[in-house]
Scaffold this active site. Structure first.
Site, PDB file in Angstrom:
ATOM      1  N   ASP A  29      56.568  11.072  48.290  1.00  0.00           N
ATOM      2  CA  ASP A  29      57.179  11.720  49.446  1.00  0.00           C
ATOM      3  C   ASP A  29      57.580  13.138  49.060  1.00  0.00           C
ATOM      4  O   ASP A  29      58.218  13.353  48.024  1.00  0.00           O
ATOM      5  CB  ASP A  29      58.413  10.926  49.873  1.00  0.00           C
ATOM      6  CG  ASP A  29      59.048  11.462  51.138  1.00  0.00           C
ATOM      7  OD1 ASP A  29      58.304  11.944  52.006  1.00  0.00           O
ATOM      8  OD2 ASP A  29      60.275  11.396  51.261  1.00  0.00           O
ATOM      9  N   ASP A  30      57.164  14.119  49.853  1.00  0.00           N
ATOM     10  CA  ASP A  30      57.642  15.498  49.687  1.00  0.00           C
ATOM     11  C   ASP A  30      57.158  16.169  48.403  1.00  0.00           C
ATOM     12  O   ASP A  30      57.872  16.993  47.838  1.00  0.00           O
ATOM     13  CB  ASP A  30      59.175  15.563  49.691  1.00  0.00           C
ATOM     14  CG  ASP A  30      59.803  15.049  50.964  1.00  0.00           C
ATOM     15  OD1 ASP A  30      59.061  14.711  51.898  1.00  0.00           O
ATOM     16  OD2 ASP A  30      61.035  14.975  51.028  1.00  0.00           O
ATOM     17  N   CYS A  65      57.406  13.324  57.409  1.00  0.00           N
ATOM     18  CA  CYS A  65      57.123  12.046  56.753  1.00  0.00           C
ATOM     19  C   CYS A  65      56.402  11.035  57.635  1.00  0.00           C
ATOM     20  O   CYS A  65      55.269  10.644  57.354  1.00  0.00           O
ATOM     21  CB  CYS A  65      58.419  11.436  56.249  1.00  0.00           C
ATOM     22  SG  CYS A  65      59.300  12.474  55.059  1.00  0.00           S
ATOM     23  N   ASP A 222      52.568  12.597  51.161  1.00  0.00           N
ATOM     24  CA  ASP A 222      52.466  12.665  52.619  1.00  0.00           C
ATOM     25  C   ASP A 222      52.487  14.098  53.137  1.00  0.00           C
ATOM     26  O   ASP A 222      51.916  14.402  54.180  1.00  0.00           O
ATOM     27  CB  ASP A 222      53.550  11.822  53.304  1.00  0.00           C
ATOM     28  CG  ASP A 222      54.960  12.167  52.854  1.00  0.00           C
ATOM     29  OD1 ASP A 222      55.120  13.032  51.966  1.00  0.00           O
ATOM     30  OD2 ASP A 222      55.910  11.552  53.378  1.00  0.00           O
TER      31      ASP A 222
END
Length: 425
Positions: A29-30, A65, A222
């Site tokens: 994530d990120d 997200c 993502d």
């Protein structure tokens, strides 16, 4: 920084013959690419990248997200699969795989603490001290970008070159913001060292059970991230390279080691690729394409896109943030120092082309109908919006292309690239 690892075991049986392939999707994530997000990932680069393919032009189709994960799970552009308020029909979990794939799929969700709650374990002292105020070891961090914006661009030019949400950011940034971002940058890298260890453990376990040579392993994120770029504090949601470029490494049966592939790969291509590996046809409703033929020389080669759509729908409530009463209604994510990262009209659609021309064209759904255009060959950091100086015929052409990409669905999206391969040349 959170880590979700979906372990997919797929059994494909056709014509009385069963062949089993394991597919592991490791989704962070990120995690950015532009700001050195893969620098701490030495083991991952060796165990996946060196053993297979590194894609140098991988992108999310929407930099937030849940919509971006939904695109990975369904193979569809957000505007085509009911993403509203950052959810897919109210759900954004690994259970979506059961709807997209076949019943012979199971998933395992592994979570690593996010950097904001912060867990780095033995890596607490890596990249300098963990206290606010130090200097993180970064090759291209917020400090460099912040210097470009505040020192090399006049405030007047800055104000007319970017959409209003960028114009409300404070340049130069306050020292409190700089200290916050320096600490956040360091913590993200420390956390990634733990993620790197986890990747190694997954691969070692596959080796122990004699399944590594029979397993496709994907490593990606993502969407990207920013930490001070253009004086925005810390978030995603923007159209710029630091928010839309993602890492993508793949290894597996039939994939030769140490390959580098430059064709643009999108988050919507992951689900079709996994279906292809499993022996199933790409679903008619999917907008993306399988990139297995790009990785495996035994597959029939097909033409590939040269440009694609990036889009986002802004968030914001019709009330004033009590912590930041002076910024007015309609904004969201206002931190720190009351600089806001999002707003209800931070809604845009872009064409990003990677052919002979390296361009980005974006239209905003705001009261200004703002347009941003960048030539990333001459301006890789997207400092100068050339919308008012570029040949008007190019703007018309890119607007028409944007309309096509926004209106396509399913197989129509896959055939656009074959009809218009010369776009941007």
């Amino acid at each position: 920084m959170k880590l979700a690892a979906f372990l997919l075991l797929i059994v494909s049986c056709r014509f009385g013959h069963c062949s089993r392939r394991n597919i592991v999707l490791i989704l962070t994530d990120d995690q950015d690419v532009e700001l050195g997000g893969m620098t701490p990932m030495k083991k991952t680069l060796t165990l996946i990248g060196d053993k297979g393919v590194t894609f140098t032009n991988a992108f999310t189709v929407t930099p937030l997200c849940c919509p971006s994960r939904s695109a990975i799970l369904t193979g569809k552009y957000p505007h085509n699969h009911l993403v509203r308020n950052n959810s897919l029909d109210g759900n954004c979990s690994s259970a979506q795989w059961q709807k997209v794939m076949e019943p012979q799929v199971f998933s395992v969700y592994l979570k690593n603490q996010g950097y904001q709650t912060f867990y780095a374990g033995k890596y607490l002292n890596q990249y300098g001290h963990s206290t606010v105020g130090g200097t993180a070891h970064v090759p291209m961090g917020w400090d460099h970008w912040h210097g470009l914006v505040s020192d090399e661009l006049s405030l007047f030019r800055w104000e007319i070159d970017k959409h209003w949400l960028l114009r409300q950011a404070r340049t130069p940034m306050k020292n409190t913001s700089i200290a916050f971002l320096d600490n956040a940058f360091r913590r993200r890298w420390q956390t990634l060292l733990s993620v790197d260890d986890l990747v190694e453990k997954v691969i070692n376990k596959l080796g122990e059970v004699k399944e590594l040579n029979n397993t496709y392993i994907f490593y990606t994120s993502d969407h990207g991230y920013h930490t001070g770029q253009f004086s925005l504090p810390i978030d995603k949601r923007q159209l710029y390279e630091f928010d839309i470029r993602v890492p993508l490494l793949v290894r597996g049966p039939g994939i030769k080691p140490k390959q580098t592939i430059k064709e643009p790969i999108l988050s919507i291509d992951l689900a079709p690729t996994i279906l292809n590996i499993a022996g199933y046809d790409v679903l008619e409703s999917m907008d993306g394409s399988s990139f297995l033929p790009l990785m495996d020389s035994s597959q029939n080669k097909t033409s590939w896109r040269t440009d694609f759509l990036v889009e986002y729908t802004g968030e914001g409530e019709d009330k004033t943030d009590p912590v930041c009463p002076n910024v007015g209604p309609g904004v969201a994510e206002c931190f720190p120092d009351c600089v806001c990262e999002d707003a209800f009209n931070n809604t845009y659609a872009c064409v990003r082309t990677l052919s002979k021309s390296n361009l980005q064209y974006c239209e905003f759904a705001d009261s200004e109908f703002f347009v941003e255009v960048y030539n990333l060959t001459s301006d890789p950091h997207q400092l100068t919006n050339i919308a008012k100086t570029v040949d008007p015929s190019l703007l018309v052409k890119m607007n028409q292309r944007l309309i096509k990409l926004e209106s396509c669905s399913g197989n129509d999206c896959r055939t656009i690239k074959r009809e218009d391969d010369g776009f941007g040349s």
